[in-house]
Design a protein around this motif. Structure first.
Motif, PDB file in Angstrom:
ATOM      1  N   GLU A  35       0.620  -1.342  -0.278  1.00 13.85           N
ATOM      2  CA  GLU A  35       0.196  -0.210   0.627  1.00 13.85           C
ATOM      3  C   GLU A  35       0.588   1.572  -0.238  1.00 13.85           C
ATOM      4  O   GLU A  35       0.543   2.268  -0.138  1.00 13.85           O
ATOM      5  CB  GLU A  35      -1.234  -0.349   0.530  1.00 13.85           C
ATOM      6  CG  GLU A  35      -1.973  -0.686   0.498  1.00 13.85           C
ATOM      7  CD  GLU A  35      -3.260  -0.843   2.695  1.00 13.85           C
ATOM      8  OE1 GLU A  35      -2.210  -0.536   3.339  1.00 13.85           O
ATOM      9  OE2 GLU A  35      -3.445  -2.349   2.304  1.00 13.85           O
ATOM     10  N   ARG A  36       1.679   1.362   0.239  1.00  8.81           N
ATOM     11  CA  ARG A  36       2.760   2.103   1.021  1.00  8.81           C
ATOM     12  C   ARG A  36       3.130   2.949  -0.773  1.00  8.81           C
ATOM     13  O   ARG A  36       3.473   4.527  -0.988  1.00  8.81           O
ATOM     14  CB  ARG A  36       4.081   2.425   1.605  1.00  8.81           C
ATOM     15  CG  ARG A  36       4.986   1.357   0.752  1.00  8.81           C
ATOM     16  CD  ARG A  36       6.377   0.889   1.200  1.00  8.81           C
ATOM     17  NE  ARG A  36       7.633   0.120   0.777  1.00  8.81           N
ATOM     18  CZ  ARG A  36       8.244   0.368   1.303  1.00  8.81           C
ATOM     19  NH1 ARG A  36       8.616   0.064   2.482  1.00  8.81           N
ATOM     20  NH2 ARG A  36       9.212  -1.042   0.690  1.00  8.81           N
ATOM     21  N   LYS A  37       3.230   2.173  -1.915  1.00  8.98           N
ATOM     22  CA  LYS A  37       3.513   2.696  -2.993  1.00  8.98           C
ATOM     23  C   LYS A  37       2.437   3.399  -3.626  1.00  8.98           C
ATOM     24  O   LYS A  37       2.808   4.706  -4.524  1.00  8.98           O
ATOM     25  CB  LYS A  37       3.355   1.305  -4.157  1.00  8.98           C
ATOM     26  CG  LYS A  37       4.886   0.857  -3.941  1.00  8.98           C
ATOM     27  CD  LYS A  37       4.879  -0.391  -4.546  1.00  8.98           C
ATOM     28  CE  LYS A  37       6.244  -1.420  -4.482  1.00  8.98           C
ATOM     29  NZ  LYS A  37       6.418  -2.298  -4.893  1.00  8.98           N
ATOM     30  N   THR A  38       1.191   3.369  -3.497  1.00  6.34           N
ATOM     31  CA  THR A  38       0.016   4.557  -3.335  1.00  6.34           C
ATOM     32  C   THR A  38       0.014   5.810  -2.654  1.00  6.34           C
ATOM     33  O   THR A  38      -0.321   6.507  -2.942  1.00  6.34           O
ATOM     34  CB  THR A  38      -1.113   3.545  -3.085  1.00  6.34           C
ATOM     35  OG1 THR A  38      -1.605   3.224  -2.380  1.00  6.34           O
ATOM     36  CG2 THR A  38      -1.426   2.442  -4.500  1.00  6.34           C
ATOM     37  N   TRP A  39       0.509   5.382  -1.602  1.00  6.69           N
ATOM     38  CA  TRP A  39       0.759   6.382  -0.355  1.00  6.69           C
ATOM     39  C   TRP A  39       1.444   8.219  -0.842  1.00  6.69           C
ATOM     40  O   TRP A  39       2.316   8.508  -1.310  1.00  6.69           O
ATOM     41  CB  TRP A  39       1.089   6.326   0.390  1.00  6.69           C
ATOM     42  CG  TRP A  39      -0.484   5.561   1.278  1.00  6.69           C
ATOM     43  CD1 TRP A  39      -1.376   5.353   1.577  1.00  6.69           C
ATOM     44  CD2 TRP A  39       0.137   4.058   2.520  1.00  6.69           C
ATOM     45  NE1 TRP A  39      -2.110   4.479   1.687  1.00  6.69           N
ATOM     46  CE2 TRP A  39      -1.495   3.910   2.391  1.00  6.69           C
ATOM     47  CE3 TRP A  39       1.286   4.516   2.980  1.00  6.69           C
ATOM     48  CZ2 TRP A  39      -0.764   2.577   3.255  1.00  6.69           C
ATOM     49  CZ3 TRP A  39       1.603   2.851   4.557  1.00  6.69           C
ATOM     50  CH2 TRP A  39      -0.568   2.842   4.097  1.00  6.69           C
ATOM     51  N   LEU A  40       3.164   6.822  -1.065  1.00  8.10           N
ATOM     52  CA  LEU A  40       5.079   7.446  -1.450  1.00  8.10           C
ATOM     53  C   LEU A  40       4.270   7.717  -3.323  1.00  8.10           C
ATOM     54  O   LEU A  40       5.115   6.846  -3.953  1.00  8.10           O
ATOM     55  CB  LEU A  40       5.460   6.618  -0.819  1.00  8.10           C
ATOM     56  CG  LEU A  40       5.833   6.703   0.725  1.00  8.10           C
ATOM     57  CD1 LEU A  40       6.478   5.783   0.797  1.00  8.10           C
ATOM     58  CD2 LEU A  40       5.304   8.104   1.460  1.00  8.10           C
ATOM     59  N   LYS A  41       4.251   8.683  -3.601  1.00  6.97           N
ATOM     60  CA  LYS A  41       4.722   8.277  -5.533  1.00  6.97           C
ATOM     61  C   LYS A  41       6.051   8.771  -6.040  1.00  6.97           C
ATOM     62  O   LYS A  41       5.648   8.338  -6.663  1.00  6.97           O
ATOM     63  CB  LYS A  41       3.878  10.038  -5.867  1.00  6.97           C
ATOM     64  CG  LYS A  41       1.855  10.128  -5.183  1.00  6.97           C
ATOM     65  CD  LYS A  41       1.233   9.280  -5.397  1.00  6.97           C
ATOM     66  CE  LYS A  41      -0.294   8.890  -5.708  1.00  6.97           C
ATOM     67  NZ  LYS A  41      -1.112   7.995  -6.050  1.00  6.97           N
ATOM     68  N   LYS A  42       6.610   9.492  -4.794  1.00  4.53           N
ATOM     69  CA  LYS A  42       7.860   9.066  -5.646  1.00  4.53           C
ATOM     70  C   LYS A  42       9.073   8.678  -3.952  1.00  4.53           C
ATOM     71  O   LYS A  42       8.477   8.776  -3.442  1.00  4.53           O
ATOM     72  CB  LYS A  42       8.418  11.355  -4.813  1.00  4.53           C
ATOM     73  CG  LYS A  42       7.265  12.318  -5.775  1.00  4.53           C
ATOM     74  CD  LYS A  42       7.614  13.623  -5.563  1.00  4.53           C
ATOM     75  CE  LYS A  42       6.695  14.531  -5.706  1.00  4.53           C
ATOM     76  NZ  LYS A  42       7.572  15.710  -5.617  1.00  4.53           N
ATOM     77  N   ASP A  43       9.972   8.080  -5.395  1.00  8.12           N
ATOM     78  CA  ASP A  43      11.101   7.296  -4.592  1.00  8.12           C
ATOM     79  C   ASP A  43      11.965   8.191  -3.636  1.00  8.12           C
ATOM     80  O   ASP A  43      12.146   9.764  -4.217  1.00  8.12           O
ATOM     81  CB  ASP A  43      11.420   6.608  -5.548  1.00  8.12           C
ATOM     82  CG  ASP A  43      12.354   6.954  -6.534  1.00  8.12           C
ATOM     83  OD1 ASP A  43      12.721   8.032  -6.542  1.00  8.12           O
ATOM     84  OD2 ASP A  43      13.113   5.836  -7.387  1.00  8.12           O
ATOM     85  N   VAL A  44      12.628   7.767  -2.889  1.00  6.29           N
ATOM     86  CA  VAL A  44      13.672   8.319  -2.194  1.00  6.29           C
ATOM     87  C   VAL A  44      14.989   9.052  -3.431  1.00  6.29           C
ATOM     88  O   VAL A  44      15.009  10.163  -2.719  1.00  6.29           O
ATOM     89  CB  VAL A  44      14.815   7.183  -1.484  1.00  6.29           C
ATOM     90  CG1 VAL A  44      16.052   8.204  -0.898  1.00  6.29           C
ATOM     91  CG2 VAL A  44      13.730   6.391  -1.148  1.00  6.29           C
ATOM     92  N   HIS A  45      14.755   8.599  -4.363  1.00  9.07           N
ATOM     93  CA  HIS A  45      16.044   9.547  -5.003  1.00  9.07           C
ATOM     94  C   HIS A  45      15.711  10.585  -5.662  1.00  9.07           C
ATOM     95  O   HIS A  45      15.478  11.597  -6.319  1.00  9.07           O
ATOM     96  CB  HIS A  45      16.486   8.061  -6.537  1.00  9.07           C
ATOM     97  CG  HIS A  45      17.307   7.107  -6.042  1.00  9.07           C
ATOM     98  ND1 HIS A  45      18.797   7.452  -5.644  1.00  9.07           N
ATOM     99  CD2 HIS A  45      16.926   5.918  -6.073  1.00  9.07           C
ATOM    100  CE1 HIS A  45      18.147   6.006  -5.039  1.00  9.07           C
ATOM    101  NE2 HIS A  45      18.105   5.437  -5.471  1.00  9.07           N
ATOM    102  N   GLU A  46      13.904  10.271  -5.870  1.00  9.74           N
ATOM    103  CA  GLU A  46      13.324  11.691  -6.790  1.00  9.74           C
ATOM    104  C   GLU A  46      12.980  12.653  -5.408  1.00  9.74           C
ATOM    105  O   GLU A  46      13.188  13.962  -6.088  1.00  9.74           O
ATOM    106  CB  GLU A  46      11.646  11.073  -7.276  1.00  9.74           C
ATOM    107  CG  GLU A  46      11.941  12.369  -7.976  1.00  9.74           C
ATOM    108  CD  GLU A  46       9.837  11.887  -8.825  1.00  9.74           C
ATOM    109  OE1 GLU A  46       9.079  12.676  -8.987  1.00  9.74           O
ATOM    110  OE2 GLU A  46       9.582  10.858  -8.504  1.00  9.74           O
ATOM    111  N   ILE A  47      13.121  12.565  -4.510  1.00 13.21           N
ATOM    112  CA  ILE A  47      12.615  13.485  -3.241  1.00 13.21           C
ATOM    113  C   ILE A  47      14.156  13.867  -3.464  1.00 13.21           C
ATOM    114  O   ILE A  47      14.118  15.299  -2.632  1.00 13.21           O
ATOM    115  CB  ILE A  47      11.916  12.864  -2.060  1.00 13.21           C
ATOM    116  CG1 ILE A  47      10.571  12.315  -2.269  1.00 13.21           C
ATOM    117  CG2 ILE A  47      12.621  13.231  -1.248  1.00 13.21           C
ATOM    118  CD1 ILE A  47      10.342  11.176  -1.405  1.00 13.21           C
TER     119      ILE A  47
END
Length: 68
Positions: free
Chosen positions: A43-55
């Motif tokens: 489910e976290r993939k739906t909450w977190l739209k960006k990955d760590v690298h993008e952030i």
């Protein structure tokens, strides 16, 4: 000795927790026994739209803009 109902035991237990811990810590204590629901990993993939690298890239860009 009188046999108490489950409701009576529950009520006395909650009252004892409230008296011993106070309302905030009583809630925190009770939350320790909540297993939650769902599958966090999926489910976290739906909450977190960006990955760590993008952030991280966005943070670097913001810092560069503030230095100019």
């Amino acid at each position: 000795m009188k046999t108490r109902t489950l409701h009576e035991i529950h009520t006395e237990g909650m009252d004892a927790l409230l008296k011993a811990l106070g309302p905030v810590d009583m809630i925190r204590f009770l939350q320790m026994f909540d297993e939650g629901k769902g599958d966090y990993t999926k489910e976290r993939k739906t909450w977190l739209k960006k990955d760590v690298h993008e952030i991280s890239r966005e943070i670097r860009d913001m810092k560069k803009k503030q230095l100019i």
